[in-house]
Design a protein around this motif. Sequence first.
Motif, PDB file in Angstrom:
ATOM      1  N   GLY A 101    -126.118   2.108 -50.048  1.00 66.12           N
ATOM      2  CA  GLY A 101    -124.662   2.278 -49.927  1.00 66.12           C
ATOM      3  C   GLY A 101    -124.236   3.651 -49.470  1.00 66.12           C
ATOM      4  O   GLY A 101    -123.094   4.059 -49.652  1.00 66.12           O
TER       5      GLY A 101
ATOM      6  N   LEU B  90    -128.153   1.700 -45.929  1.00 66.95           N
ATOM      7  CA  LEU B  90    -127.183   0.628 -46.196  1.00 66.95           C
ATOM      8  C   LEU B  90    -127.477  -0.028 -47.543  1.00 66.95           C
ATOM      9  O   LEU B  90    -126.558  -0.350 -48.299  1.00 66.95           O
TER      10      LEU B  90
ATOM     11  N   TYR C 278    -120.234   1.799 -39.011  1.00 66.59           N
ATOM     12  CA  TYR C 278    -120.790   1.803 -40.371  1.00 66.59           C
ATOM     13  C   TYR C 278    -119.948   2.581 -41.381  1.00 66.59           C
ATOM     14  O   TYR C 278    -120.357   2.713 -42.532  1.00 66.59           O
TER      15      TYR C 278
ATOM     16  N   GLN D 243    -119.321   1.182 -44.763  1.00 68.90           N
ATOM     17  CA  GLN D 243    -120.497   0.877 -45.593  1.00 68.90           C
ATOM     18  C   GLN D 243    -121.151   2.155 -46.129  1.00 68.90           C
ATOM     19  O   GLN D 243    -122.327   2.160 -46.479  1.00 68.90           O
TER      20      GLN D 243
END
Length: 244
Positions: A129, A126, A169, A172
């Motif tokens: 990215g 995360l 997710y 992201q």
Amino acid sequence: MNLTDRVVVITGGAGGIGAALARRFAAEGAAAVVVADLDAGAARAVAAGVGPVARAVGMDVTDEEQVRTLVADTEQRYGRIDLFCANAGVSTGGGVEVDDAGWDRAWRVNVLSHVYAARAVLPAMLARGGGHLLMTCSAAGVLTAVGDAAYTATKHAAVGFAEWLAITYRDQGIRVSALCPQGVDTPMLADGLAAGHLGARVIAASGAVLTPDEVADSVIAGLAEERFLILPHPEVAAYARRRA
Ligand code: NAD
């Protein structure tokens, strides 16, 4: 995802499917392939066969501390993890009579280890990215494994968890795939046959057993297309389409 210069970790990497993935990822140009397995000696043998990009690690996916250490050591050594393959799995065989220890083992290896993997890899992915998790589930996660209740239930849970991750997710930069083969010529299938498990006998008699290299082909195609469900067996894919 293409594999060139990628840093990849494969748990259950010494097994039939894991070793085929390790060889294939290296052939596709991965910068590093970490072969992690409970059987450290077998992991070393697989890594030696894969070549200099491979590194063997002995570890237990059901021990969260060991999963964290695997991830932290890999990130420190190679700078990142692009693809984490939570591939270790077990089949108990049997129905409701399987004792609690068997159900617990299936739950811990087939499901909880995927949660440990996600907890360990997501923070760095995360922060960067992006990243990809490949969860080896099973066709038993989208239909029923005859004669194997704990395998069916835990693989359904594994597909459910993978889908939850994918949806949660996706904005992201995190991609998640659920690999769902049906019958693959590996020690797991051979052990099931040797133990007389009904499910293994049905699979072996089906005439639809794939080689681990054929599964690796499907994985490469599935990763390239960022597919959620990777279904190496055409008949399982056809069933899933009908069900959808
Ligand atoms: P395999 O038995 O050849 O490999 C499994 C590997 O996982 C082994 O090397 C084993 O040592 C390792 N492992 C088991 N418990 C572990 C633990 N606690 N920590 C670390 N490593 C552990 O079997 P395979 O067929 O290559 O299975 C790989 C995955 O594919 C599994 O998740 C399995 O459920 C799934 N799968 C297999 C088939 C099949 O027919 N063979 C079909 C569908 C799905």
